[in-house]
Structure formats: structure tokens, C-alpha cells
Design an enzyme around this catalytic site. Structure first.
Site, PDB file in Angstrom:
ATOM      1  N   SER A  25      37.352  35.579  44.040  1.00  0.00           N
ATOM      2  CA  SER A  25      36.145  35.615  43.223  1.00  0.00           C
ATOM      3  C   SER A  25      34.968  34.923  43.898  1.00  0.00           C
ATOM      4  O   SER A  25      35.052  34.459  45.031  1.00  0.00           O
ATOM      5  CB  SER A  25      36.372  34.979  41.845  1.00  0.00           C
ATOM      6  OG  SER A  25      36.556  33.588  41.996  1.00  0.00           O
ATOM      7  N   TYR A  58      34.575  39.390  41.727  1.00  0.00           N
ATOM      8  CA  TYR A  58      34.231  39.127  40.334  1.00  0.00           C
ATOM      9  C   TYR A  58      33.753  37.691  40.206  1.00  0.00           C
ATOM     10  O   TYR A  58      33.986  36.856  41.078  1.00  0.00           O
ATOM     11  CB  TYR A  58      35.419  39.408  39.405  1.00  0.00           C
ATOM     12  CG  TYR A  58      36.600  38.508  39.644  1.00  0.00           C
ATOM     13  CD1 TYR A  58      36.747  37.315  38.937  1.00  0.00           C
ATOM     14  CD2 TYR A  58      37.572  38.837  40.585  1.00  0.00           C
ATOM     15  CE1 TYR A  58      37.825  36.480  39.161  1.00  0.00           C
ATOM     16  CE2 TYR A  58      38.657  38.002  40.811  1.00  0.00           C
ATOM     17  CZ  TYR A  58      38.776  36.832  40.101  1.00  0.00           C
ATOM     18  OH  TYR A  58      39.837  36.002  40.332  1.00  0.00           O
TER      19      TYR A  58
END
Length: 117
Positions: A25, A58
Site C-alpha cells: 500500500s 491502495y
């Protein structure tokens, strides 16, 4: 038919850390997330201005007002602390919605503080 358009952008953020030993991430300062309308767990593109890398990941929320932009996991191999990146989120829109639409774009300084939005 839905079409994909940019919804949010953080322009020229400075990478503050790269943590290879995290699952994956990008950690983004919560203040920047709110200002740019980027949500936790949202898919984003990362464009590294220094080396030309482009990849998806993300978002996870970082401490507010910390200036944190940390690439985690495999993405940590694609950046170096100090690199300038553009973070882009997209949305699916009906073309009829796009009349006067403008994405949320924030520009930050070298310390990841908002200078223009």
C-alpha cells in the site's frame, strides 16, 4: 456507459519513507487524504517523477499533519525517500455527469503541506 475519469490528485508529494517489510500500500497523511477526497482502501496510481515508475496500489491512512507519504511492501522497491510522486485516484462516471466536472487537485510543497487546492 460509464467512463473512467480522474477524481483526485495529490501533485508532487515527497516520499518520506519506503517500508519493504509491510504487506503493501501507500500510507498518506490523513490531512492530505481529506483535502484530496482520497479514501482509505481506495485504489490509486503512483507516478514517480524521479524515475518514471507508474504502478497501482491502495491507500492506508497516516497520522494527520505528519506529511507522511510512505510506500509499503513491493512498491517500496519502486521509489526512494525524497522522490517526487503524483498520486491519482479515478472514478467511474456517466458522461452526462461530466458537464462542469472538475477533479479535486491539491499541490503540496517539499514537506507535503498544501500550498494550493
Amino acid at each position: 456507459m460509464l467512463q473512467e475519469f480522474i477524481s483526485s490528485k495529490i501533485h508532487r508529494a515527497t516520499v518520506t519513507d519506503a517500508n519493504l517489510n509491510y504487506v503493501g500500500s501507500i500510507t498518506i497523511d490523513e490531512t492530505l487524504m481529506k483535502a484530496s477526497n482520497i479514501k482509505e482502501w481506495q485504489k490509486v496510481d503512483i507516478l514517480d517523477i524521479n524515475n518514471g515508475e507508474r504502478f497501482h496500489t491502495y491507500v492506508i491512512k497516516g497520522k494527520a499533519d505528519s506529511g507522511m507519504i510512505c510506500l509499503n511492501g513491493a512498491a517500496a522497491r519502486k521509489v526512494q525517500p525524497g522522490d517526487k510522486v503524483i498520486i491519482i485516484a479515478y472514478g467511474l462516471y456517466n458522461p452526462d455527469e461530466m458537464g462542469n466536472y472538475k477533479p479535486t487537485i491539491i499541490i503540496v510543497d517539499d514537506n507535503n503541506k498544501i500550498v494550493n487546492n
